[in-house]
Design an enzyme around this catalytic site. Structure first.
Site, mmCIF file in Angstrom:
data_model
loop_
_atom_site.group_PDB
_atom_site.id
_atom_site.type_symbol
_atom_site.label_atom_id
_atom_site.label_comp_id
_atom_site.label_asym_id
_atom_site.label_seq_id
_atom_site.Cartn_x
_atom_site.Cartn_y
_atom_site.Cartn_z
ATOM 1 N N GLY A 117 0.846 -1.080 0.196
ATOM 2 C CA GLY A 117 0.087 0.153 -0.223
ATOM 3 C C GLY A 117 0.882 1.479 0.227
ATOM 4 C CG ASP A 136 -2.450 2.295 3.026
ATOM 5 O OD1 ASP A 136 -1.638 1.803 3.888
ATOM 6 O OD2 ASP A 136 -1.977 1.262 1.799
ATOM 7 C CG ASP A 182 -8.780 1.314 9.735
ATOM 8 O OD1 ASP A 182 -9.167 2.209 10.643
ATOM 9 O OD2 ASP A 182 -9.720 0.071 9.526
ATOM 10 C CE LYS A 196 -10.394 4.351 6.155
ATOM 11 N NZ LYS A 196 -10.970 3.356 6.356
ATOM 12 C CB VAL A 208 -10.372 6.896 0.943
ATOM 13 C CG1 VAL A 208 -11.147 6.506 1.529
ATOM 14 C CG2 VAL A 208 -8.936 5.523 1.735
ATOM 15 C CG ASP A 222 -5.445 -3.229 -1.689
ATOM 16 O OD1 ASP A 222 -5.063 -2.550 -0.661
ATOM 17 O OD2 ASP A 222 -6.210 -3.930 -1.518
#
Ligand code: IMP
Ligand code: MG
Length: 185
Positions: A45, A99, A102, A130, A152, A158
């Site tokens: 990512g 990337d 989360d 996030k 996203v 991805d």
């Protein structure tokens, strides 16, 4: 592929400007000792972000790639090492690059693993963060953008290994997300 995107969240130009500023922040944070930097991008990512980020940083650095698999669809899973780094990080200032932050599971896993190998320091750089799900023990030192809690894609991110090559970050149309991936409730 472009027709699958419902909305562009971060345009190419917005990303470009923020990544350049973030690179400058990192260089400033390691002023006088930037020649000990080892970047550890988490594959796959982070690759697009990493490629742009490091080209904005005129310092000596090393790259040590780590390949993890973490995700099935949009549902978070347990991180697993597919290929470990081949460099020795002892005495190095390590910056883990991902990337998106989360739940923090992926970054906690990699940080704890590398911290045991005697680096001078370990910091974390993410393009996106996030809100609210990562534990307080997982601090991201360099953050590109804080975004809402929605799924996203693009610029390396991805969905089922697709859409990484979108040059911007966008939100998919709901019908492009398989029913099996939508969390119950
Ligand atoms: P965490 O372990 O829950 O923090 O998740 C981090 C990883 O999950 C990232 O490296 C991404 O690969 C993936 N991920 C989390 N949110 C998204 C998203 O909105 N789009 C695509 N991938 C995501
Ligand atoms: Mg992913």
């Amino acid at each position: 592929m472009l027709a699958d995107v419902a909305r562009v969240l971060l345009s190419r130009e917005t990303i470009r400007q923020r990544v350049a500023a973030l690179a400058a922040e990192i260089v400033a944070a390691y002023a006088g000792r930037s020649d000990r930097l080892t970047f550890v991008p988490i594959l796959s990512g982070s690759i697009v972000f990493l490629a742009d980020l490091i080209r904005e940083m005129p310092v000596h650095m090393r790259l040590a790639l780590i390949h993890l698999s973490t995700y099935r669809g949009t549902q978070a899973g347990q991180p697993r090492v597919v290929a470990d780094i081949s460099h020795d990080v002892r005495g190095r200032d390590v910056i883990i690059v991902d990337d998106i932050l989360d739940t923090g599971r992926t970054l906690t896993f990699v940080r704890d693993m590398l911290a045991e190998r005697g680096p001078a320091s370990v910091r974390i750089c993410v393009l996106l963060r996030k809100p609210g799900k990562a534990p307080p023990s997982l601090h991201a030192d360099f953050v590109g953008f804080d975004i809402e809690d929605e799924f996203v894609v693009g610029y390396g991110l991805d969905y089922n290994d697709l859409y990484r090559n979108l040059p911007y970050i966008g939100v998919l149309r709901p019908e492009c997300i398989a029913a099996a991936d939508v969390a119950p409730g």
